[in-house]
Write an enzyme that holds these catalytic residues in place. Structure first.
Site, PDB file in Angstrom:
ATOM      1  N   GLY A  57      37.307  -1.464 -15.227  1.00 46.76           N
ATOM      2  CA  GLY A  57      37.471  -0.033 -14.997  1.00 46.76           C
ATOM      3  C   GLY A  57      38.292   0.589 -16.114  1.00 46.76           C
ATOM      4  N   VAL A  90      41.386   0.525 -16.773  1.00 49.95           N
ATOM      5  CA  VAL A  90      42.386  -0.368 -17.351  1.00 49.95           C
ATOM      6  C   VAL A  90      41.723  -1.578 -18.009  1.00 49.95           C
ATOM      7  CG1 VAL A  90      44.323  -1.908 -16.853  1.00 49.95           C
ATOM      8  CG2 VAL A  90      44.226   0.359 -15.809  1.00 49.95           C
ATOM      9  N   LYS A 137      55.118   3.853  -2.996  1.00 51.71           N
ATOM     10  CA  LYS A 137      53.655   3.814  -3.084  1.00 51.71           C
ATOM     11  C   LYS A 137      53.091   4.538  -1.876  1.00 51.71           C
ATOM     12  CE  LYS A 137      50.550   1.939  -5.925  1.00 51.71           C
ATOM     13  NZ  LYS A 137      50.664   1.849  -7.380  1.00 51.71           N
ATOM     14  N   GLY A 197      37.208  -7.193 -13.829  1.00 53.74           N
ATOM     15  CA  GLY A 197      37.447  -5.779 -13.589  1.00 53.74           C
ATOM     16  C   GLY A 197      37.527  -5.023 -14.893  1.00 53.74           C
TER      17      GLY A 197
END
Length: 355
Positions: free
Chosen positions: A185, A187, A81, A183
């Protein structure tokens, strides 16, 4: 910045690098947790961190999660990452992306990057001008795998939620099932649309309240403020924003029998998965349920490496295996009394040679 090897989230990471480019102003951290199964694959996050230690913690936790995610998804990829430390204005320049691409390239293929929070397809195109070790690039044709991983992540979460509802509630459909999504967004919004199509009852929340209200109105759902979504009485709570929300306080607020969502590192610390289990809450380990995106970009990268076309149906077939992996975890958890997160961790650790 603290000594990363003293951090609680340092887990014998193979490589942790601070990248600093004076000319562009780039500051980034690249962390490789394990390359036991292949090159470390995982996206790049562009985020403003109040404290540098928060950035190193994110890089360490997210890279370890990618090791586990890729292993459990059956991919020949390790875990890595990167985080780019943005300023308060989230200034992003072509020069910064070029410098980051050079840093990825210097690792010689040990790390393969793609999109994450704050990074777009266009950003990955810019990075790809400096290195071949990148995926999540735009593709042409409806039958080609790759591009934005968000829709594929959403598809995997959708399948996982349906599996959780079947396992915990004994229902073979989400029609009428109340799902609170934190959330919305690329996704979370995708998950909401898929669930709405199946007739689920939705309550939506996002830090961008106008966006959440608009999507709730479009899908016939309800809106909840960000500070209240975790307390909504529902059948499924689906966290799809940032991680570490399932701490002592967050778990105490839950009024649901199921937690199943795509946010990375939802459990704040070891032991919080057991707290969920003690309350009778079924938990879908995040790196198992949200693997759809990495399946897509990994297949895109591997096909490109072998000079072969990548059929989107192969990606869909692999994503459709997510419910089976979750069911295996839940069954072992039920038979052993070990929380589902710990069961998944043990499985993943064996796969990467650390069991």
């Amino acid at each position: 910045m603290t000594a990363f090897w003293t951090e609680a989230d340092f887990d014998d990471h193979e490589h942790v690098q601070l990248v600093r480019d004076r000319n562009s102003g780039l500051t980034a951290i690249i962390a490789l947790h394990s390359t036991h199964l292949g090159p470390g694959a995982g996206g790049t996050r562009f985020w403003h961190y109040a404290e540098p230690k928060d950035a190193i913690r994110d890089a360490l936790r997210l890279s370890r999660g990618m090791s586990y995610k890729n292993a459990m998804a059956g991919l020949p990829m390790g875990g890595g990452k990167a985080v780019i430390l943005a300023d308060k204005d989230r200034t992003k320049t072509p020069e910064m992306l070029a410098a980051f691409g050079d840093a990825v390239n210097a690792l010689g293929g040990r790390y393969v990057t793609a999109e994450d929070v704050g990074i777009s397809e266009a950003d990955m195109v810019a990075v790809s001008k400096r290195t071949d070790y990148v995926s999540g690039l735009p593709v042409t044709g409806d039958d080609a795998a790759g591009g934005d991983p968000g829709p594929f992540t959403a598809m995997g979460i959708y399948h996982g939620i349906k599996a959780a509802v079947q396992h915990k509630l004994g229902k073979d459909t989400v029609k009428g099932v109340h799902i609170a999504i934190q959330g919305i967004g690329s996704v979370g919004g995708g998950v909401a649309r898929l669930l709405a199509h199946d007739g689920a009852k939705l309550t939506l929340s996002d830090i961008n309240e106008d966006r959440a209200k608009a999507l709730a109105s479009e899908l016939g759902g309800e809106f909840a403020a960000s500070d209240g979504i975790m307390s909504v009485s529902c059948d499924v709570f689906s966290p799809n924003a940032l991680g570490a929300i399932l701490d002592d306080e967050g778990i105490a607020r839950l009024d649901t029998p199921i937690v199943a969502g795509g946010a990375n590192n939802q459990l704040a610390r070891q032991g919080h998965g057991q707290q969920l289990a003690d309350r009778g809450i079924l938990y879908a380990p995040d790196y198992v349920i949200n693997a759809g995106g990495i399946i897509s970009v990994a297949m895109e990268y591997l096909c490109k490496q072998h000079g072969e076309p990548c059929d989107i149906n192969e990606v869909r077939k692999r994503i459709a295996q997510i419910p089976g992996r979750l069911e295996e975890i839940w069954q072992e958890s039920a038979s052993t009394g070990v929380s589902s997160d710990a069961v998944a961790d043990r499985m993943a650790q064996k796969l990467i040679g650390r069991g």
